[in-house]
Design a protein around this motif. Structure first.
Motif, short mmCIF file in Angstrom:
data_model
loop_
_atom_site.label_atom_id
_atom_site.label_comp_id
_atom_site.label_asym_id
_atom_site.label_seq_id
_atom_site.Cartn_x
_atom_site.Cartn_y
_atom_site.Cartn_z
N UNK A 332 -34.78 -10.03 27.00
CA UNK A 332 -34.76 -11.33 27.65
C UNK A 332 -33.30 -11.80 27.73
N UNK A 333 -33.01 -12.86 28.49
CA UNK A 333 -31.62 -13.29 28.65
C UNK A 333 -30.91 -13.61 27.35
N UNK A 334 -31.62 -14.16 26.38
CA UNK A 334 -30.97 -14.49 25.10
C UNK A 334 -30.55 -13.22 24.36
N UNK A 335 -31.35 -12.17 24.44
CA UNK A 335 -30.98 -10.91 23.81
C UNK A 335 -29.79 -10.28 24.52
N UNK A 336 -29.76 -10.39 25.84
CA UNK A 336 -28.62 -9.89 26.61
C UNK A 336 -27.35 -10.62 26.20
N UNK A 337 -27.43 -11.94 26.09
CA UNK A 337 -26.27 -12.75 25.70
C UNK A 337 -25.83 -12.42 24.27
N UNK A 338 -26.78 -12.30 23.37
CA UNK A 338 -26.43 -11.99 21.98
C UNK A 338 -25.75 -10.63 21.89
N UNK A 339 -26.24 -9.67 22.67
CA UNK A 339 -25.63 -8.34 22.67
C UNK A 339 -24.19 -8.41 23.14
N UNK A 340 -23.94 -9.14 24.22
CA UNK A 340 -22.58 -9.28 24.73
C UNK A 340 -21.66 -9.88 23.67
N UNK A 341 -22.14 -10.90 22.97
CA UNK A 341 -21.32 -11.55 21.95
C UNK A 341 -21.07 -10.62 20.77
N UNK A 342 -22.07 -9.85 20.37
CA UNK A 342 -21.90 -8.92 19.26
C UNK A 342 -20.90 -7.81 19.60
N UNK A 343 -20.94 -7.33 20.83
CA UNK A 343 -19.97 -6.30 21.23
C UNK A 343 -18.57 -6.89 21.23
N UNK A 344 -18.42 -8.11 21.76
CA UNK A 344 -17.11 -8.76 21.80
C UNK A 344 -16.56 -9.03 20.41
N UNK A 345 -17.44 -9.37 19.48
CA UNK A 345 -17.01 -9.69 18.12
C UNK A 345 -16.78 -8.45 17.27
#
Length: 385
Positions: A332-345
């Motif tokens: 879902x969009x929240x999982x997509x967003x969380x993944x992006x943030x985890x990769x960036x961090x």
């Protein structure tokens, strides 16, 4: 505009019409509609993997071999233009973005890179839906951002498995999705991950992604440790006599102890027997049967690998072992967003997965190279090459 078109299982480089952000809400240049369109992006990197052929229920536009499809549903790009009604403030020209591969066209929704109606990232430009688009953090490079989509698939699969930190997770198959699942298991705090694959190269990548135990199923079994452990039940008869096994025997031996109530309380706090969580990431016929037949009792199975043909397993085996069978699809969009943030961090390191980069002219060769598990995991497509 240059793009790679897939037709009859072959890739051809062509120059189709440029996507037009003014054409309508989430539409490609070949359709029209009303409303607002998302920003048009120039894909900087696109991850390559074989095209999915599983049937999609309720969606008649999923790609067929007779279609001419610009594939690529894993991409990152920079904003070039906007459709009517789309906020330029949210995504100024030049902004780096990623997007869920979902494109609105009038009243319809299409899957980007998986349909003729929504050309994907194997091109110099791609149309995206503003509401499904996210800014890439400044500190994250394009190569890593391109893997947001497949890593989000893995995060969703892990969440479907409801894996606790103390659970044992078993990943069967260490291709790109299995490797991504390993990374997300470790990112979510799972302490013990067993990975199994025949390929030495993929086993090495599994270790890099965080697997605690790596097994070659040609010589060792990923299930061996469960037979030796007192924590797991491996004989089906154990479920037939729960009150006389292990803690049940000792509870019933204590006078006046309401052992039945104690067992229910233990169940609520997770102190009763349970199985591992297994992620089937191979996706070929026979794998579900293999897991059901060999996994311990009470195992929870999450099927992530896409089996492109019919498959079967013995329900009686799953019933006697009380196997919990689940399937995972997308995110879902929240999982997509969380993944992006985890990769960036840096919480999730995707760099070991990136094993090559090609231009649009190299897409056909990239698919051929991906057939060899010793050579590649993910090949990025750079349209500027």
């Amino acid at each position: 505009m240059r793009a790679v078109v897939c037709h009859q299982a072959e890739s051809h480089r062509r120059g189709p019409a440029r996507p037009d952000a003014r054409a309508g809400a989430g539409s490609s240049s070949r359709s029209s509609g009303a409303g607002s369109a998302g920003p048009t992006c120039t894909p900087a990197r696109t991850a390559t993997r074989p095209p999915p052929t599983s049937p999609v229920l309720g969606y008649d536009h999923f790609m067929r071999s007779t279609d001419h499809v610009v594939m690529g549903h894993e991409f990152v790009g920079t904003v070039l233009d906007h459709g009517a009604g789309t906020s330029r403030k949210a995504f100024p020209a030049g902004s780096r973005v990623v997007s869920l591969p979902v494109l609105r066209s009038g009243e319809s929704v299409h899957l980007t890179g998986l349909s003729e109606q929504a050309p994907g990232g194997y091109a110099e430009q791609v149309l995206v839906t503003a509401s499904m688009t996210m800014r890439v953090p400044d500190e994250l490079d394009a190569d890593a951002a391109a893997l947001t989509e497949p890593m989000a698939v893995a995060l969703h699969a892990v969440r479907r498995g409801q894996v606790g930190a103390r659970d044992v997770a078993v990943v069967i198959g260490c291709g790109p999705i299995g490797l991504a699942v390993i990374a997300m298991l470790k990112a979510t705090g799972v302490r013990h991950v067993i990975a199994s694959d025949f390929s030495p190269g993929r086993r090495a990548l599994a270790e890099q992604m965080g697997a605690d135990v790596v097994v070659d199923p040609a010589t060792d079994s990923p299930w061996a440790s469960f037979a030796e452990s007192k924590r797991y039940l491996t004989e089906a008869i154990a479920l037939a006599e729960p009150g006389s096994r292990r803690h049940g025997q000792s509870l019933r031996a204590v006078p006046m102890l309401p052992w039945a109530h104690v067992m229910r309380a233990a169940e609520k706090v997770g102190a009763t027997p349970r199985g591992p969580i297994v992620f089937e990431c191979v996706g070929v016929p026979g794998m579900i049967e293999h897991v059901v037949a060999n996994a311990p009792l009470l195992t929870r199975v999450v099927v992530v690998g896409v089996c492109m043909g019919q498959d079967s397993f013995r329900p009686s085996m799953a019933i006697n072992k009380e196997i919990d069978l689940r399937f995972a699809f997308a995110y879902d969009p929240s999982e997509f967003h969380q993944t992006l943030q985890w990769i960036a961090a840096g919480k999730v390191d995707v760099r070991p997965l990136i094993t090559g980069t090609v231009g649009l002219d190299g897409v056909a060769g990239a698919f051929a190279d991906l057939a060899d598990p010793e050579r590649h995991a993910k090949i990025l497509v750079d349209p500027t090459r």
